[in-house]
Write an enzyme that holds these catalytic residues in place. Structure first.
Site, PDB file in Angstrom:
ATOM      1  N   SER A 189      85.121  35.550  15.492  1.00  0.00           N
ATOM      2  CA  SER A 189      85.886  35.027  14.588  1.00  0.00           C
ATOM      3  C   SER A 189      85.887  35.768  13.291  1.00  0.00           C
ATOM      4  O   SER A 189      86.819  35.543  12.239  1.00  0.00           O
ATOM      5  CB  SER A 189      85.699  33.470  14.480  1.00  0.00           C
ATOM      6  OG  SER A 189      84.551  33.314  14.129  1.00  0.00           O
ATOM      7  N   HIS A 217      88.680  31.810  20.600  1.00  0.00           N
ATOM      8  CA  HIS A 217      89.850  32.847  19.885  1.00  0.00           C
ATOM      9  C   HIS A 217      90.745  33.796  20.532  1.00  0.00           C
ATOM     10  O   HIS A 217      91.485  34.330  20.151  1.00  0.00           O
ATOM     11  CB  HIS A 217      89.260  33.452  18.474  1.00  0.00           C
ATOM     12  CG  HIS A 217      89.173  32.523  17.460  1.00  0.00           C
ATOM     13  ND1 HIS A 217      89.759  32.040  16.559  1.00  0.00           N
ATOM     14  CD2 HIS A 217      87.854  32.170  16.952  1.00  0.00           C
ATOM     15  CE1 HIS A 217      89.560  31.458  15.695  1.00  0.00           C
ATOM     16  NE2 HIS A 217      88.261  31.623  15.757  1.00  0.00           N
ATOM     17  N   LYS A 249      92.387  25.273  18.721  1.00  0.00           N
ATOM     18  CA  LYS A 249      92.954  26.681  18.073  1.00  0.00           C
ATOM     19  C   LYS A 249      94.449  26.961  18.669  1.00  0.00           C
ATOM     20  O   LYS A 249      95.070  26.195  18.277  1.00  0.00           O
ATOM     21  CB  LYS A 249      91.946  27.719  18.341  1.00  0.00           C
ATOM     22  CG  LYS A 249      90.665  27.547  17.496  1.00  0.00           C
ATOM     23  CD  LYS A 249      89.911  28.681  17.374  1.00  0.00           C
ATOM     24  CE  LYS A 249      88.631  28.191  16.622  1.00  0.00           C
ATOM     25  NZ  LYS A 249      87.297  27.863  17.132  1.00  0.00           N
TER      26      LYS A 249
HETATM   27  C1  LIG Z   1      86.069  27.279  16.895  1.00  0.00           C
HETATM   28  C2  LIG Z   1      85.108  27.914  17.822  1.00  0.00           C
HETATM   29  C3  LIG Z   1      84.250  26.661  18.441  1.00  0.00           C
HETATM   30  C4  LIG Z   1      84.322  25.375  18.392  1.00  0.00           C
HETATM   31  O1  LIG Z   1      85.675  24.685  18.945  1.00  0.00           O
HETATM   32  P1  LIG Z   1      86.044  23.094  18.336  1.00  0.00           P
HETATM   33  O2  LIG Z   1      86.753  22.870  19.613  1.00  0.00           O
HETATM   34  O3  LIG Z   1      86.969  23.385  17.392  1.00  0.00           O
HETATM   35  O4  LIG Z   1      84.792  22.429  18.357  1.00  0.00           O
HETATM   36  C5  LIG Z   1      83.459  27.320  19.473  1.00  0.00           C
HETATM   37  N1  LIG Z   1      83.232  28.551  19.647  1.00  0.00           N
HETATM   38  C6  LIG Z   1      83.895  29.483  18.787  1.00  0.00           C
HETATM   39  C7  LIG Z   1      83.780  31.079  19.296  1.00  0.00           C
HETATM   40  C8  LIG Z   1      84.871  28.942  18.074  1.00  0.00           C
HETATM   41  O5  LIG Z   1      85.581  30.156  17.257  1.00  0.00           O
END
Ligand SMILES: *Cc1c(COP(=O)(O)O)cnc(C)c1O
Length: 401
Positions: A189, A217, A249
């Site tokens: 990310s 992502h 996301k």
């Molecule tokens: C955003 C993210 C998470 C967490 O996801 P949520 O559903 O918002 O708790 C986990 N792993 C990665 C790589 C992320 O970017």
């Protein structure tokens, strides 16, 4: 005898102040209204360039309608955890649809991606086992790993050769490890680069290790019709044993999930405390997630436009002379260098009507502070040209260009 500490909570204010003094505290912005590409942040109209809402599904009429309808038929809460009285037809339907979308035997939905990682990882590996992790994995993986009693090893970021070295070392361990789990983010990310999942799988297979990919992502971004990283590399769940993701996301809602074999799902829901001991999603969440899958299956234009926009914007930034690192996805970092410059850069962008936040040390290595941009399918060419003009102006002002 040590003196009695008369104020047992004094550390709260002190530690907060230390963060403020180093400018490492979070100063929260307020989004007034929906998360859309043209939005209002702290009273100012801006172009949104830092949300994870890649396809603007959070405001898609089909998702909104589905959420409203489900409230009328099912109410606003589920009433319980799923193993007791909170397992609604909507949750089952969502898992069925997700498994079909992911070409998996089975899928399971958690409250969030964070609770999926923190709840499942410590169940997959424990004492007598080894977990092998990319050095830049997400914090929720790190917490999941910390909750496990397994031994840990780190391999260099996206480096299959180094992964091989770690796994060769592991072979020499006596007594032999009972299980080995290789775990990686799909898309990282902070840099927008992609894990070499094909190479990771081959290396894991050579050593009989399980493979777990966190594709938060990559979903609705990579792969056929946005099916994610497993599809992107033409792999399947016999080779990538746990495909984990999130509805928070690109799916535009909230919720974590895993996809893989039926055995995986049966194991996961019977063992993950973050699944067993927390209430299930409210009906509008499950209904909106189902609608998001519908949209991905029936409206391929969103993912296509996301990539067209991504390529246009990246090319624009690089043409201006910015350093965008190793990005291969709609996450494009604009690497600035010093923390203070990156913060000033973001502030000036905001004044010019572009909302993109700085990512600074300690979130990224010293000297690589950046503005992280995240592309959106709903941004127009005009929006992108406006954003590029703002980047150019600030880049020159602050002598980054
Ligand atoms: C955003 C993210 C998470 C967490 O996801 P949520 O559903 O918002 O708790 C986990 N792993 C990665 C790589 C992320 O970017």
């Amino acid at each position: 005898m040590p003196a009695i500490n008369r104020n047992p909570t004094s550390f709260l204010g002190e530690e907060y102040k230390a963060l403020v003094d180093q400018e490492l505290d979070w100063r929260l912005r307020i989004l007034q209204g929906p998360s859309s590409t043209r939005c209002i942040v702290d009273g100012k109209k801006v172009l949104m360039l830092c949300s994870n809402n890649y396809l603007s599904l959070s405001t898609h009429p089909k998702l909104i309608d589905a959420a409203i309808r489900s409230i009328k038929t099912h109410g606003v809460g589920s009433g319980s955890v799923r193993p007791i009285a909170g397992n609604m037809d909507l949750h089952i339907e969502l898992e069925r649809r997700l498994a079909k979308f992911k070409h998996a035997e089975s899928s399971l939905v958690y409250t969030s991606g964070f609770t999926a990682n923190s709840g499942l990882i410590p169940q997959l590996v424990g004492k007598e086992d080894l977990i092998v992790s990319d050095e830049l994995n997400h914090g929720s993986i790190i917490d999941g790993v910390r909750l496990s009693t397994a031994e840990r090893a780190i391999y260099k970021h996206r480096d299959v050769t180094d992964l091989g070295r770690v796994l060769n070392e592991a072979e020499k361990h006596a007594p032999a490890y009972r299980r080995i789990l290789v775990i990686t983010d799909g898309v990282f990310s902070m840099d927008g680069d992609i894990a070499p999942l094909d190479g990771i799988v081959k290396e894991a297979e050579r050593h009989g290790a399980m493979v777990y990919v966190d594709d938060a992502h990559g979903e609705a971004v990579l792969g056929e019709g946005g099916r994610g990283i497993v599809s992107h590399f033409h792999l399947d769940h016999k080779r990538v044993h746990v495909e984990m993701g999130t509805f928070s996301k690109a799916f535009g809602v909230i919720g974590g999930h895993i996809s893989g074999s039926k055995d995986l799902v049966n194991f996961a829901y019977n063992k993950s405390r973050t699944w067993l001991l927390t209430a299930s999603h409210p009906p509008p969440v499950a209904a909106a997630c189902i609608a998001a899958i519908d949209v991905l299956e029936n409206e391929p234009q969103h993912v296509k436009t996301l990539w067209d926009n991504t390529n246009y914007f990246k090319k624009g930034l690089v043409g201006l002379g910015f350093n965008t690192g190793n990005s291969q996805t709609p996450i494009t970092p604009v690497i600035i260098g010093e923390n203070a410059t990156a913060k000033k850069f973001s502030q000036r962008l905001y004044e010019l009507g572009v909302f993109a936040l700085p990512i600074i040390f300690p979130m990224v290595p010293k000297g690589t502070a950046r503005i992280r941009t995240i592309m959106n399918s709903a941004l127009t060419k005009n929006d992108l040209n406006d954003a590029l003009a703002a980047f150019e102006k600030v880049g020159k002002e602050l002598s980054v260009l």
